[in-house]
Design a protein around this motif. Structure first.
Motif, PDB file in Angstrom:
ATOM      1  N   UNK A  17     -15.165   2.721  23.501  1.00 35.52           N
ATOM      2  CA  UNK A  17     -15.667   3.523  25.366  1.00 35.52           C
ATOM      3  C   UNK A  17     -14.894   2.370  26.016  1.00 35.52           C
ATOM      4  N   UNK A  18     -14.379   2.397  27.614  1.00 33.47           N
ATOM      5  CA  UNK A  18     -14.084   0.954  28.631  1.00 33.47           C
ATOM      6  C   UNK A  18     -14.706   1.511  29.090  1.00 33.47           C
ATOM      7  N   UNK A  40     -15.875   0.733  18.921  1.00 29.32           N
ATOM      8  CA  UNK A  40     -15.307  -0.582  19.893  1.00 29.32           C
ATOM      9  C   UNK A  40     -15.646  -0.172  21.228  1.00 29.32           C
ATOM     10  N   UNK A  41     -16.627  -0.987  21.418  1.00 28.30           N
ATOM     11  CA  UNK A  41     -17.457  -1.054  23.304  1.00 28.30           C
ATOM     12  C   UNK A  41     -16.535  -2.470  24.005  1.00 28.30           C
ATOM     13  N   UNK A  42     -15.559  -1.861  24.933  1.00 30.09           N
ATOM     14  CA  UNK A  42     -14.857  -2.952  25.970  1.00 30.09           C
ATOM     15  C   UNK A  42     -14.903  -2.419  27.530  1.00 30.09           C
ATOM     16  N   UNK A  43     -15.317  -3.215  27.174  1.00 31.10           N
ATOM     17  CA  UNK A  43     -15.935  -3.408  29.334  1.00 31.10           C
ATOM     18  C   UNK A  43     -14.927  -4.380  30.385  1.00 31.10           C
ATOM     19  N   UNK A  44     -15.476  -4.152  31.884  1.00 32.64           N
ATOM     20  CA  UNK A  44     -14.383  -4.974  32.375  1.00 32.64           C
ATOM     21  C   UNK A  44     -15.054  -4.445  33.862  1.00 32.64           C
ATOM     22  N   UNK A  45     -14.889  -5.809  34.497  1.00 29.90           N
ATOM     23  CA  UNK A  45     -15.734  -5.554  36.326  1.00 29.90           C
ATOM     24  C   UNK A  45     -13.926  -6.672  37.177  1.00 29.90           C
ATOM     25  N   UNK A  93     -19.277  -8.299  19.303  1.00 22.82           N
ATOM     26  CA  UNK A  93     -19.481  -7.672  18.081  1.00 22.82           C
ATOM     27  C   UNK A  93     -18.838  -6.331  17.895  1.00 22.82           C
ATOM     28  N   UNK A  94     -18.339  -6.005  18.767  1.00 22.49           N
ATOM     29  CA  UNK A  94     -17.694  -4.983  18.079  1.00 22.49           C
ATOM     30  C   UNK A  94     -16.235  -4.259  18.422  1.00 22.49           C
ATOM     31  N   UNK A  95     -16.073  -5.502  18.615  1.00 25.09           N
ATOM     32  CA  UNK A  95     -14.298  -6.832  17.646  1.00 25.09           C
ATOM     33  C   UNK A  95     -13.868  -5.921  19.390  1.00 25.09           C
ATOM     34  N   UNK A  96     -14.623  -5.487  20.478  1.00 22.27           N
ATOM     35  CA  UNK A  96     -13.802  -5.340  22.256  1.00 22.27           C
ATOM     36  C   UNK A  96     -13.546  -6.239  22.219  1.00 22.27           C
ATOM     37  N   UNK A  97     -13.575  -6.228  23.779  1.00 20.77           N
ATOM     38  CA  UNK A  97     -13.316  -7.278  24.816  1.00 20.77           C
ATOM     39  C   UNK A  97     -13.916  -7.384  25.702  1.00 20.77           C
ATOM     40  N   UNK A  98     -13.082  -7.741  27.202  1.00 22.67           N
ATOM     41  CA  UNK A  98     -13.867  -8.055  27.857  1.00 22.67           C
ATOM     42  C   UNK A  98     -12.959  -8.501  29.181  1.00 22.67           C
ATOM     43  N   UNK A  99     -12.857  -7.437  30.999  1.00 19.05           N
ATOM     44  CA  UNK A  99     -11.298  -8.575  31.256  1.00 19.05           C
ATOM     45  C   UNK A  99     -12.604  -8.389  32.361  1.00 19.05           C
ATOM     46  N   UNK A 100     -12.775  -9.242  33.376  1.00 19.32           N
ATOM     47  CA  UNK A 100     -12.915  -9.613  34.669  1.00 19.32           C
ATOM     48  C   UNK A 100     -12.772 -10.385  35.780  1.00 19.32           C
ATOM     49  N   UNK A 101     -12.166 -10.319  36.678  1.00 13.78           N
ATOM     50  CA  UNK A 101     -11.343 -10.954  37.982  1.00 13.78           C
ATOM     51  C   UNK A 101     -12.013 -10.603  39.487  1.00 13.78           C
ATOM     52  N   UNK A 102     -11.936 -10.719  40.328  1.00 19.03           N
ATOM     53  CA  UNK A 102     -12.670 -10.907  41.954  1.00 19.03           C
ATOM     54  C   UNK A 102     -11.468 -10.145  42.266  1.00 19.03           C
ATOM     55  N   UNK A 103     -11.766  -8.799  42.311  1.00 20.51           N
ATOM     56  CA  UNK A 103     -11.101  -8.197  43.884  1.00 20.51           C
ATOM     57  C   UNK A 103     -11.771  -7.622  45.157  1.00 20.51           C
ATOM     58  N   UNK A 104     -10.597  -7.629  45.503  1.00 24.12           N
ATOM     59  CA  UNK A 104     -10.419  -7.509  47.348  1.00 24.12           C
ATOM     60  C   UNK A 104     -12.110  -6.761  47.520  1.00 24.12           C
ATOM     61  N   UNK A 158      -9.579  -0.465  42.530  1.00 25.15           N
ATOM     62  CA  UNK A 158      -8.430  -1.033  41.870  1.00 25.15           C
ATOM     63  C   UNK A 158      -8.110  -0.973  41.079  1.00 25.15           C
ATOM     64  N   UNK A 159      -7.397  -0.467  39.830  1.00 24.18           N
ATOM     65  CA  UNK A 159      -7.060  -0.323  38.178  1.00 24.18           C
ATOM     66  C   UNK A 159      -6.717  -1.546  37.897  1.00 24.18           C
ATOM     67  N   UNK A 160      -6.791  -2.865  37.935  1.00 21.90           N
ATOM     68  CA  UNK A 160      -5.275  -3.677  37.677  1.00 21.90           C
ATOM     69  C   UNK A 160      -5.989  -4.382  36.831  1.00 21.90           C
ATOM     70  N   UNK A 161      -7.510  -4.915  36.450  1.00 21.85           N
ATOM     71  CA  UNK A 161      -8.200  -5.108  35.878  1.00 21.85           C
ATOM     72  C   UNK A 161      -8.766  -4.069  34.356  1.00 21.85           C
ATOM     73  N   UNK A 162      -8.967  -3.231  35.329  1.00 26.16           N
ATOM     74  CA  UNK A 162      -8.766  -1.947  33.944  1.00 26.16           C
ATOM     75  C   UNK A 162      -7.538  -0.870  33.119  1.00 26.16           C
ATOM     76  N   UNK A 163      -6.863  -1.533  34.086  1.00 23.06           N
ATOM     77  CA  UNK A 163      -5.666  -1.649  32.486  1.00 23.06           C
ATOM     78  C   UNK A 163      -4.806  -2.524  32.196  1.00 23.06           C
ATOM     79  N   UNK A 164      -5.964  -3.753  32.436  1.00 23.89           N
ATOM     80  CA  UNK A 164      -5.562  -5.334  31.436  1.00 23.89           C
ATOM     81  C   UNK A 164      -6.110  -5.002  30.257  1.00 23.89           C
ATOM     82  N   UNK A 165      -7.558  -4.328  30.162  1.00 22.49           N
ATOM     83  CA  UNK A 165      -8.480  -4.140  29.717  1.00 22.49           C
ATOM     84  C   UNK A 165      -8.092  -2.986  28.260  1.00 22.49           C
TER      85      UNK A 165
END
Length: 179
Positions: free
Chosen positions: A69-70, A98-103, A144-155, A162-169
């Motif tokens: 999941x993303x 695996x669980x991945x997240x972004x904000x 704990x699922x070997x996932x990762x998280x990305x966060x960035x302040x978007x306008x 905006x999908x730039x943080x989505x693409x990074x994850x």
């Protein structure tokens, strides 16, 4: 690998356009994106509760077919993420996927909650201060699922689109899972 694309994107004015754009990014990195609307559902003639349960069952079936999941954890209708997405993260984590997240909000959870005192909200309730972007149970599911998280302040004008943080994850997921 199939990715369940969770998030409040289903509430956007053009959710199918958001789904198409996310699926294109997934394909670019070797994944197949699955959006909650991908299962054909006929909700005609159903009561609102019946329709809600049909959507729930459909999304469970779709998650069962996915490998990871993303989750779009961008705050939605408050300082925290969409509660349905939080459930979906827990569901996938419970399956050992695996669980991945972004904000698109780069601030930590404690910085988003209005706090008249350093540790308490307006109701004098303790506010989590664990240096995480959302509730510790959600980030715990990620790490704990070997996932990762990305966060960035978007306008704010493109906060939900905006999908730039989505693409990074997605790039991180490809590096971890497809290499």
């Amino acid at each position: 690998m199939n990715i369940y694309l969770a998030g409040p994107d289903v509430f956007l004015p053009e959710p199918l356009e958001a789904a198409r754009a996310k699926k294109e990014i997934c394909a670019k990195y070797g994944f197949v994106g699955q959006f909650p609307f991908d299962n054909a559902l006929d909700l005609s003639g159903l009561t609102p509760v019946e329709a809600g349960l049909a959507i729930y069952k459909s999304n469970i079936q779709l998650m069962d077919r996915c490998d990871l999941i993303v989750a779009n954890m961008t705050p939605f209708r408050g300082p925290s993420m969409d509660v349905g997405t939080a459930f979906e993260m827990g569901y996938m984590a419970a399956q050992g996927k695996p669980v991945f997240g972004y904000s698109n909000d780069g601030r930590l959870y404690g910085d988003r909650v209005p706090q008249p005192t350093p540790e308490h909200d307006e109701n004098n309730l303790f506010v989590e201060q664990f240096g995480m972007h959302d509730n510790l149970m959600l980030e715990g599911a990620i790490y704990t699922s070997s996932g990762d998280f990305q966060g960035k302040q978007i306008d704010t004008a493109s906060y939900y689109t905006d999908l730039s943080v989505f693409e990074a994850v997605i790039q991180l997921a490809a590096a971890k899972l497809l290499s």
